[in-house]
Design an enzyme around this catalytic site. Structure first.
Site: not given
Ligand code: DMJ
Length: 400
Positions: A30, A34, A163, A297
Site C-alpha cells: 500500500e 498509494r 489481481d 474496478e
Molecule cells: C486499490 O487499492 C488497488 O486497485 C489495488 O490493486 C486493489 N484494489 C484497491 C481498490 O479496490
C-alpha cells in the site's frame, strides 16, 4: 482538473507534515501503490522536486523488507525502525503475490529518477524467483514463502491476493515502450492458463473468472477481479492480429458480467463478491459479501473498454454509477461505502476509502474525457490509478 488551490495545500502538507518515520505497521504494497505511486505521478505531472525527493526517501525506507533469503519482500514494514515481518493472517509466514508482484512500475521509476539501480534490481529479482518456481498448470498461486521461494498453498485468484500482479506484467511491458518482452511473455502465458482453467460461462451466458483452490473451482468473482476486463482490453491491442478480436471479446464479456453484478442490485452498485452457483448468477449469496466500499474496478474496465471500442454503452454504464453514487453514497462530508447493495435504503459504513478519489472518480472523469487526456500511448496507470509516463526514451534502469 485545475484544482490549483487544493494542489498547493496538498503540496504544503507533503513538504511540511508528511512523516516518513512513523512507527507502526505499514503495508509495503500500500505504501508503494498509494504513496510512492502518488508522489511519482505528482512529480511527473508538475515537475516539482519535492514529490521526487519524498518518493525516493520513502523508497529507501522500504528496502529492508527485501532482506530475506530469496529477496521476496515481507508484507509489513515499520518505516521508523526498518523492521519487517509477514502478515499474521498469511499462511506460514508467506508473502502475497499481489503485494510483492505490484512493485515493478514504481521501482523502475525510482531507479530512473535516482540513478540508483537498487530498486530495479529488487524487482527484477522477484521476477527471477517467479520464473524459476514451478507453476501448477501454468497458474500462479497467491502465497509464496520468502524463505524457500516455494508456493505455500495453491489458491489462485485474479481477484484479491493475485489481481495486480497480472496487471503489472502487461503494464511493465507497455511502460518500457514494449521492450520488456519477458514481462509480455509472462503476461501472455499467465492469461492463457487463466483462460484455460478459470474462465467459465454461466448457464445464463455470462462469462466469469472463477477462483481455483488446489484444482477445485470456486465459482465466485470478487469485485476486485472486475479490473480484469480493462486489463485484457489493454493487452488486446498487442496480442497479434488473430488473437486481438478474441481478447477484445473476452474483455467485453467480463466487463458485461461485472456490469450485470451492478444492474442486478437495488442500488445499481455492485457487491464485494458475486457467485455463479446454486442457480445464482452475478449476485452475492452471502450476507458478508453484499457491501460496496466505493471500489473502482468496474468503472476502471468501463474506461478501458470505452477507449478501446468507443461503444457508447460504456459511458451510459458509467453514468449509471455516477447517479447511484450520488443517490446512495453521498453524505454530508463526502462519500461513504454502503453495507448492502440489495436494499434501496442502505446504511453507510462511515468510510471514504482513499481509492475513491485516486481511482473511482479519476476513471469516471477519464471515461468522459477526450482520449488525449492522459493518453494510453504515453501513460500507464499504476494499480492505484496514478499515471506514470511510458519510457519513450530508454530508461537508464535496466530491464534485462
Ligand atoms: C486499490 O487499492 C488497488 O486497485 C489495488 O490493486 C486493489 N484494489 C484497491 C481498490 O479496490
Amino acid at each position: 482538473m485545475e484544482l490549483e488551490e487544493e494542489f498547493q495545500e496538498a503540496k504544503k502538507w507533503v513538504e511540511k507534515s508528511f512523516d516518513l518515520n512513523a512507527n507502526g505497521e505499514a503495508s509495503l504494497f500500500e505504501v508503494n501503490i498509494r504513496y510512492i505511486g502518488g508522489l511519482l505521478a505528482a512529480y511527473y505531472l508538475t515537475g516539482e522536486e519535492v514529490f521526487k525527493s519524498k518518493a525516493l526517501e520513502l523508497g529507501e525506507k522500504l528496502l529492508p523488507a527485501f532482506n530475506t533469503p530469496t529477496g521476496i519482500p515481507r508484507g509489513v514494514i515499520n518505516l521508523g525502525s526498518g523492521m519487517s515481518w509477514s502478515w499474521g493472517w498469511a499462511s506460514a509466514g508467506s508473502s502475497i503475490l499481489a503485494e510483492f508482484g505490484t512493485l515493478h512500475l514504481e521501482f523502475l521509476h525510482l531507479s530512473e529518477l535516482s540513478g540508483n539501480p537498487v530498486f530495479a534490481e529488487k524487482v527484477m529479482n522477484i521476477r527471477k524467483v517467479l520464473n524459476r518456481v514451478e507453476k501448477p498448470q501454468g497458474l500462479y498461486p497467491n502465497f509464496l514463502s520468502p524463505v524457500t521461494g516455494n508456493w505455500v498453498q495453491h489458491h489462485v485468484s485474479i481477484g484479491g491476493l493475485g489481481d495486480s500482479f497480472y496487471e503489472y506484467l502487461i503494464k511493465s511491458w507497455l511502460m518500457s515502450d514494449k521492450k520488456d518482452s519477458e514481462a509480455k511473455k509472462m503476461y501472455d502465458d499467465a492469461l492463457e492458463a487463466i483462460e484455460k482453467h478459470l474462465v467459465k460461462k454461466s448457464a445464463g451466458g455470462l462469462t466469469y473468472i472463477a477462483e481455483w483452490r488446489g484444482g477445485i473451482l470456486d465459482h465466485k468473482m470478487g469485485h476486485l477481479a472486475c479490473f480484469s476486463g480493462g486489463m485484457i482490453a489493454l493487452g488486446a491491442e498487442h496480442a497479434g492480429e488473430e488473437r486481438k478480436q478474441h481478447y477484445v471479446d473476452l474483455a467485453a464479456e467480463i466487463t458485461n458480467t461485472c456490469h450485470e453484478s451492478y444492474a442486478r442490485s437495488d442500488t445499481k452498485l455492485g457487491p464485494e463478491a458475486f457467485r455463479f452457483d446454486a442457480g445464482t448468477e452475478a449476485m452475492a449469496t452471502r450476507l458478508s459479501e453484499r457491501y460496496y466500499i466505493l471500489r473502482p474496478e468496474v468503472v476502471e474496465s468501463y474506461m478501458y473498454m470505452w477507449r478501446l471500442t468507443h461503444d457508447p454503452k460504456y459511458r451510459q454504464w458509467g453514468w449509471e454509477v455516477v447517479k447511484a453514487l450520488e443517490k446512495h453514497c453521498r453524505v454530508e462530508a463526502g462519500f461513504s461505502g454502503i453495507r448492502d447493495v440489495y436494499t434501496t435504503t442502505p446504511t453507510h459504513d462511515n468510510m471514504q476509502q482513499s481509492f475513491f478519489l485516486a481511482e473511482t472518480l479519476k476513471y469516471l472523469y477519464l471515461l468522459f474525457c477526450e482520449d488525449d487526456v492522459l493518453s494510453l500511448d504515453d501513460w500507464v496507470f499504476n494499480t492505484e490509478a496514478h499515471p506514470l509516463p511510458v519510457n519513450h526514451t530508454n530508461f537508464k534502469a535496466s530491464v534485462q
